[in-house]
Design an enzyme around this catalytic site. Sequence first.
Site, short mmCIF file in Angstrom:
data_model
loop_
_atom_site.label_atom_id
_atom_site.label_comp_id
_atom_site.label_asym_id
_atom_site.label_seq_id
_atom_site.Cartn_x
_atom_site.Cartn_y
_atom_site.Cartn_z
N THR A 32 0.85 -1.18 0.00
CA THR A 32 0.00 0.00 0.00
C THR A 32 0.89 1.24 0.00
O THR A 32 1.87 1.26 0.73
CB THR A 32 -0.88 0.00 1.27
N GLU A 65 9.89 -7.11 -2.25
CA GLU A 65 10.38 -6.02 -3.11
C GLU A 65 11.87 -6.22 -3.39
O GLU A 65 12.37 -5.84 -4.46
CB GLU A 65 10.16 -4.67 -2.45
N ARG A 115 5.36 7.02 0.49
CA ARG A 115 4.67 6.71 1.74
C ARG A 115 5.66 6.78 2.89
O ARG A 115 6.86 6.52 2.71
CB ARG A 115 4.06 5.31 1.62
N ASN A 1014 -4.49 -8.34 3.62
CA ASN A 1014 -4.58 -6.93 4.01
C ASN A 1014 -4.49 -5.99 2.84
O ASN A 1014 -5.15 -4.96 2.80
CB ASN A 1014 -3.49 -6.61 5.03
#
Lengths: 1216, 329
Positions: A32, A65, A115, A1014
């Site tokens: 996210t 990642e 973020r 999630n």
Amino acid sequence: MSKSRFITIDGNQAAASIAHLTNEIITIYPITPASPMGEWADEWSSRQQPNLWGTVPDIVEMQSEAGAAGTIHGALQAGALTTTFTASQGLLLMIPNMFKIAGELTPTVFHVAARSVASQALSIFGDHSDVMAARTTGFAFLAANSPQEVMDFALIAQAASLQSRIPIVHFFDGFRTSHEIAKIESIPNETISKIISHEDIVEHRKRALSPEHPVLRGSSQNPDVFFQARESVNPYYEKMPDIVQTIMNQFAALTGRQYKLFEYIGAADADRVLIIMGSGAETAQETVEHLCKQGEKLGLLKVRLFRPFDATALITALPASVKKIAVLDRTKEPGADGEPLYKDVLSALAQHYNGSSLPRVIGGRYGLSSKEFTPAMVKAIYDELAQEQAKNHFTIGIYDDVTHSSLNWQPEFRTDAHDTTFQAIFYGLGSDGTVSANKNSIKIIGESTDKFVQGYFVYDSKKSGAVTISHLRFGDKPIHSSYLIDNGDADFVACHQPVFLERYTMLDKAAENAVFLLNTPTHADKVWQTLPKDMQQQIIDKHIRVYCIDAYQVARLTGMDKRINTIMQTCFFSISGILPKDEAIQSIKNAVKKTYGKKGKRLVDFNFRAIDKTLDKLHEVDIPDKTIGDLAIVDKVTSNAPDFIRKVTGEIIAGRGDQIPVSLFPTDGSYPTGTAAYEKRNLALEIPELDIALCSQCGKCPLVCPHGVIRSKVFDEKLVASAPPGFKSMPIKGKDYPQQLHMSYQIAPEDCTGCGLCVDICPIHDKSNVSHKALNMIAYTEELREQEKSNWEFFLMLPEYDHSAVKTGTIKGSMLLQPLFEFSGACEGCGETPYIKLASQLFGDRMLVANATGCSSIYGGNLPTTPWTKNLQGRGPAWSNSLFEDNAEFGLGMRLAVNKQQAYAKELLKQLADDIDGKQGQLVTDILNADESDEQGIQQQRDRVASLRKKLESIESTAARELESVAENLCRKSVWIIGGDGWAYDIGYGGLDHVMASGRDVNILVLDTEVYSNTGGQTSKATPRGAVAKFSAGGKPTPKKDLALLAMDYENVYVAHVAYGAKDIQTLHAFNEAEAYRGPSLIIAYSPCIAHGIDLKNNHQQQKLAVNSGHWPLFRYNPEHAKQGKNPLHLDSKPPSIPYREFIETEVRFNMLWRTQPEVAEKLLEQSQQDVLHRYHFYEQLASLPWDDDAPTQPPHRKLAEALKTTMAETGNKKE
Amino acid sequence: MIDLSTTYLGLKLLNPLIPSSSPLTGNMDDAKRLQDAGASALILPSLFEEVVHHEQKQLEKYVHLQALGHYEAESYRPVPDDYAGEWDSYLQTIQNLKSDLDIPVIASLNGISSSGWTDFAIDMQQAGADALELNVYYVAADPLQTGEEVENRYVQLLTELREQINIPITMKLTSQFSSVGNVVNKLQQAGANGAVLFNRFYQPDIDLETLKLKPKIDLSNPIESLLRIRWIALLRGRVDLSLAATGGFHNNESIIKALLAGADAVYLCSVLLEKGPAYYAELLQQLAHWLEEHEYESIAQMQGSVSQQCAIDPATFEHNNYFDVIRNY
């Protein structure tokens, strides 16, 4: 100029569309707020949508990642055009490869939804801390400020990287830009073809590693040459800004949109200038334009290319008149004397400024983790700049009463940007479709009018009963407002749920003459008195027109059940006047048709009927000239709550978190537990009622309750006398408990979500009426609420039963233990939380929890409240979340600390033995030799340590003080490592594997939902074959990884495969055995999830189907048994008894494939059927191996290996 | 050469044996096998509006409206670009069968709403169905509902559909009407081209362990054919529409009896499920053999020859026969 068209999309889609068109390989991993970019790319490729050159990009999901970055590196080196999408920790995991990719001058673009990086807390929201952490990698950094710029810069970055050979991080603000929906001009493919140079691509391919023209790349270098080689890239970086500007100019010639490396806006003779990067620049632009119209001499410099930092271009862009500059950073670098952009500007000016006098420069921080940044704040910064001694290192947007860094601002300040904009705000529930209807409305208006549009959506932290607030703007001018609709600004306010009236001061947002739309069961004639008094006053004062509709009634009448989205949307269009009514209604109908298509014709019919019926049922309310009644907004947290709960937790719950000053926050991120109990959400429409005449006291209802709202207690029957009327209890049944005890099963009414699972599991029926059980759902009325509230309060006051006397090996007994995990905001009927709750009941008072990032860390630790709590003695689980990838290691660290300090304490004990015990005493010996294998032993040790502490008080020595500080570790602690399958199977598997191999005493609980729940259901290696999940839109072709088998291979790991809804006692045994086992234990827990495409009311049924079909065999592998000459593996479920098809037909994640690709579905089903049969057969063989100690030459692992070989051979034969 | 042909719903069929609604008639491979075995027409499995409705609601819930209102996820499963629902698949099946088979294809429909019946029926006609069978399948569970009201449902439904489509319509009926003949008569007047006697209902069963209800379907029993034969015989010649017998026709004897009683067609289901599509050819051969043996020239010649109107002892079809049955027990 090329032809182009307007589209209404968000920033993520804008970035992904260009990335997909201009690359051959895309490596992805969910995080996210960047996940949607990967999802779009995956979806397009799965639909065989080609890139610019006619080939379909290959989308590859990696295990992390770090893995994605490594794969990109390889793909780039082999000559493919490759990209990725990420954010925050994900970008940090890519850093090592980023250095390499840049060091090797390899063109690529990483699209980053910027973020916050987790520090005192995790946060999914937007700021620049991630990109700033990566700024030394050698990548270039290009900042886009709006969805339009995201699309444009994605292309400019791609072209610039190919031409310059310098890789680029193209970033934009997480959520504010990544999730903002706006009407933007798309870029035609022919324009893209002109911007991307074919020659550059060919050059990139020529540089690829190839055995046809081999080179060595990635050498190891010594001190003699590394430095020089590192400096060899400088010319590329020197040229880069010019390359970017040239491409920007070329882009402008083709599209009409001109961008600059540093873009100045404002007065040509400005004396005060703000320098900023990212979406905040949009708000700043709106403010500067407004203030300049008022005659102010102000300027704004937007930074677009942050690296390489072109100081000359920066200075050239500034007006010569500038005297003062404020530089804003959306990041914090603790301990630095200023944040990165500020310092870059300072050094640029210091090195290159040629003007008469160097401007004074101050720096400040704003907008961390998407903190609002409004025109009023921008103005406050300009005002500060006007001061003689402007504050440096300031903050704006918060109230810092500790180091007094913050600037004050005037919240009522407004620009003229919205004089003609229509602003609307909608309050809805996450599940009522309000957001999707609003997205739809934005598209309708964006695509059927010339208006500019903007949509942004705010949610709370819960998954059940989540509140959504939609902010929509429509205007004739471009919208630069990258901030929420503020108080007094909304022309339209809608309340889609009547319960919000008593929770939110919604009309604070309303402007003069606004319209208020309310969904209410109350008739228009009587609505007025149902409104809180303050709201009535606001309606009178602001001349608000009020409309109401009973949307749920319309939904019922028209076959829409509880879906009110199109009904409320129709109301919005018919009373807002934003479009002519008939045209609007036709547009809604067209949108409905488009959504459901010809295939959903029945749904289209129902929606049409609802739309047509809506206008008859929409009524304007006559507004009296005075208020009636004294209804008021209810404060959630009672006034007798502890200070911190009232001033911090309560304020966050009430939606006033923005106003909490710095001084009230814990400096190290530690928060009290037990706070979910303060957040009474009253979500249920029905709650369970016990029929004590039928109850068998089995304890199943508290076991399965996902929210810990149904409890059991036993207590002295004398206490019943003081119970409130209506409190239910009964004499306890069974021999395990003394007589004269009463038992009660009590509901916490205000915390119940009404999921009904307790009733579902209840095994007792009325013999004369099978529909009546010992537990039944009944309507949650106001009267029932009051009655059950007082019962619950009485229940809480009843003493807890002595833990050491409880039979924890039985469901009934274990359920007498207090759950130290309660009232979580997980989805209604969540399949994960019963496991966590069970662990907290059994071991919570001595539990340390390492929790991987994911659903369990969000419902476990997302402020304002936490479900983790403590008992009356103040003991309870101590919980923490480190990262996603390192949770096993994090938990291992906890175990190491406990063990080391225990060993140290024992050393000190021995050292101080004479002082503590003298010649006669036994305390030291007893502590050292304590048997803590059961609860009684644990309690005795606690008592001994308490005695020790008392004795230590009188001993004056450093050793005694040392022992005091570590003495708690003399009592047994239970370390739990909890996370989902994304963590355990994928990103954290390396660590998990290492921790299991360590042999240390930790309990690992894997909540296996078989997807990354999630972040929205992306495929993990736990995803079963044939399941349709994100990143596996065509059905996962490969089987689920057998984590249990891998763990059993270690032989010293306790392994359990459990599904509480299928066999609760096996789950209980597994938890007890895992804790008893003094080595690593792994419990893999089947957890039905909304991502499965099931109604979680059927949670237990789905678990049974999973077990009976062989999808989820139940077993336990206990290494202790091998030591006793017994086979360590015990199968707890029978061979598959139903066809696999019967299980998967009931879950949309599987059965969707039959509707889209029936032949593939059949093939995968056939393979899955074989998988489960083979797997059971294999385990069956392992479990039936003779196991004795007479054959030392045949250690357990040999036997397993041999069995494996045999089965593989058999399996192979069968296949043949 | 014996003429096995018959006319059913105005459709000229090669023979009177029609494979009725079953999984066999809904897939191309089995349908081709049936045609190869000599099948004269096919009745497709029923399309249940309830199933379509349920499916669409599920799709809406799990595909179109997935959002929980959570920042990190707007959805949990990919939204497919295109998918085949029950309805689409059904229409596609009609089209496929029509293009690949030479025999008539009769669609079968069970609706729950007025718009459901008409919308589906129109689509089925457009997809190429040669005729439509209405599988009304209505259980009058409400004790306040009268028999007349139930009958009117059938008539009203047929009347509405008759206005919308022009292909032949046949009504699959229950035997539980007070006056089957009167209902058939009313339906004929409302435009029915045929009546199918009789439907077999799924019966709910009780699981003795869980005490939950579960739907159950058993294959038919040959004994059930007698009820059908009786009513065919009673109606033959008294009503002017096609009559088909369905339920319990497992062997040559019962088929012949139905034809003698007056059936224009006999539906086969359980027997084909049990013995496979190829068994159809065997039954057909047996039928031809019997006709030959008994010196009939055509099916038409025998059809209705033992109906009540033509029977040697017509009263037997009407009487309760208690006397004979009890005496001979």
